[in-house]
Design a protein around this motif. Structure first.
Motif, PDB file in Angstrom:
ATOM      1  N   ILE A 202      24.924 -13.459 -15.291  1.00  0.00           N
ATOM      2  CA  ILE A 202      25.106 -14.883 -15.024  1.00  0.00           C
ATOM      3  C   ILE A 202      25.867 -15.528 -16.185  1.00  0.00           C
ATOM      4  N   HIS A 203      26.970 -16.181 -15.848  1.00  0.00           N
ATOM      5  CA  HIS A 203      27.717 -16.975 -16.818  1.00  0.00           C
ATOM      6  C   HIS A 203      27.624 -18.428 -16.369  1.00  0.00           C
ATOM      7  N   SER A 204      28.245 -19.316 -17.138  1.00  0.00           N
ATOM      8  CA  SER A 204      28.241 -20.710 -16.718  1.00  0.00           C
ATOM      9  C   SER A 204      29.588 -21.346 -17.025  1.00  0.00           C
ATOM     10  N   THR A 237      33.814 -23.594 -21.557  1.00  0.00           N
ATOM     11  CA  THR A 237      32.963 -22.670 -22.309  1.00  0.00           C
ATOM     12  C   THR A 237      31.874 -22.112 -21.405  1.00  0.00           C
ATOM     13  N   CYS A 238      31.428 -20.905 -21.751  1.00  0.00           N
ATOM     14  CA  CYS A 238      30.300 -20.310 -21.047  1.00  0.00           C
ATOM     15  C   CYS A 238      29.034 -20.844 -21.704  1.00  0.00           C
ATOM     16  N   THR A 239      28.153 -21.450 -20.904  1.00  0.00           N
ATOM     17  CA  THR A 239      26.930 -22.020 -21.483  1.00  0.00           C
ATOM     18  C   THR A 239      25.694 -21.281 -20.990  1.00  0.00           C
ATOM     19  N   GLN A 240      25.879 -19.999 -20.666  1.00  0.00           N
ATOM     20  CA  GLN A 240      24.732 -19.184 -20.285  1.00  0.00           C
ATOM     21  C   GLN A 240      24.773 -17.973 -21.218  1.00  0.00           C
ATOM     22  N   LEU A 241      23.733 -17.824 -22.047  1.00  0.00           N
ATOM     23  CA  LEU A 241      23.721 -16.726 -23.019  1.00  0.00           C
ATOM     24  C   LEU A 241      23.895 -15.408 -22.265  1.00  0.00           C
ATOM     25  N   CYS A 242      25.100 -14.780 -22.371  1.00  0.00           N
ATOM     26  CA  CYS A 242      25.434 -13.695 -21.451  1.00  0.00           C
ATOM     27  C   CYS A 242      25.647 -12.365 -22.154  1.00  0.00           C
ATOM     28  N   GLY A 243      25.398 -12.298 -23.449  1.00  0.00           N
ATOM     29  CA  GLY A 243      25.557 -11.026 -24.154  1.00  0.00           C
ATOM     30  C   GLY A 243      26.051 -11.272 -25.567  1.00  0.00           C
TER      31      GLY A 243
HETATM   32 CU   LIG Z   1      29.271 -15.820 -20.321  1.00  0.00          CU
END
Ligand SMILES: [Cu+2]
Length: 270
Positions: A202-204, A237-243
């Protein structure tokens, strides 16, 4: 005359000053969001302003009351603690009333803001693009001159050869003119529909100026509809801690004039 301040009084002054200064930073808009750049943003900003006023007043009242009580308190060894039993019912009734009023107005304003973002019909005149999230980048696809997105073949997704969407440009007619890029370009004042997906986790998708933050979920195609209203370059920006590489997962959105958009897309369609 003894001019030394009791430690309790120093604490009261500090508490009152810190509370007033921090509320002042918001009221004077020193701490604030960047100017909005999408049509639906005003209803969302209204909701945020209302929540800030509501929370700000409650915060200030509570902190100043605490400071006043600390200021007045004395260290008395023979002081007795007086229970405030008669006030309980009044406090409960007032709290229930206050919270109900808060929930009601948040729901009313919130419903309007939600509707302006998620109850928007998918009309044919929208500029459409797909957004694909992967660890740790965003990729964008436009349907090209035919207006059709070619089908995605999961087994063909291969970042090493730049096939982020798993296209088969030899077999699929609709894929041949699809435009795949690493930056999102959109025309100003035209309704847009983005379809968000993810390849892995999951990304954001978050753009502060658009007031849009939407999760990108593997296996789902999530539409986001809005109209950009200001020419400019905005960070996505991606606002889901994804790695591990989450901190560097970002791209740019460029909102340009309609004629610049036509030039840009025509240079890439083939
Ligand atoms: Cu991400």
């Amino acid at each position: 005359m003894d001019v030394r301040l009791h430690p309790g009084k120093i604490f009261a002054i500090l508490l009152a000053s810190v509370s007033l200064i921090s509320v002042g930073l918001f009221v004077s808009r020193q701490w604030w969001m960047p100017a909005a750049a999408a049509r639906h943003a005003s209803s969302l900003d209204k909701l945020i302003v209302w929540a800030m006023i509501d929370a700000g007043i409650a915060f200030l009242l509570a902190q100043l009351a605490l400071a006043a009580l600390v200021w007045r308190s004395r260290v008395d060894t023979d002081a007795r603690v007086v229970p405030f039993t008669s006030g309980v019912r009044v406090a409960v009734v007032l709290s229930v009333l206050f919270i109900s009023l808060e929930l009601y107005s948040a729901a009313t304003l919130g419903r309007r803001a939600w509707g302006s973002m998620f109850s928007v019909p998918s009309t044919a005149d929208r500029v459409r693009a797909q957004v694909m999230g992967q660890q740790f980048a965003f990729y964008f696809r436009y349907p090209g001159r035919d207006g059709q997105f070619g089908p995605i073949h999961v087994e063909k997704i291969d970042a090493s050869i730049g096939n982020y969407f798993g296209l088969d440009t030899k077999k699929d007619e609709a894929s041949k003119d699809d435009v795949v890029v690493a930056a999102l370009v959109l025309p100003v004042n035209q309704p847009v529909e983005l379809i968000l997906s993810s390849q892995d986790v999951i990304h954001s998708f978050y753009v502060r100026e658009l007031r849009i933050q939407q999760d990108m979920v593997p296996g789902m195609q999530i539409p986001v509809r809005f109209t950009p209203t200001k020419i400019g370059k905005y960070e996505i920006t991606c606002t889901q801690l994804c790695g591990l590489g989450h901190y560097r997962m970002r791209a740019y959105l460029e909102v340009v004039s309609a004629s610049d958009f036509e030039k840009w897309i025509q240079a890439r369609e083939h």
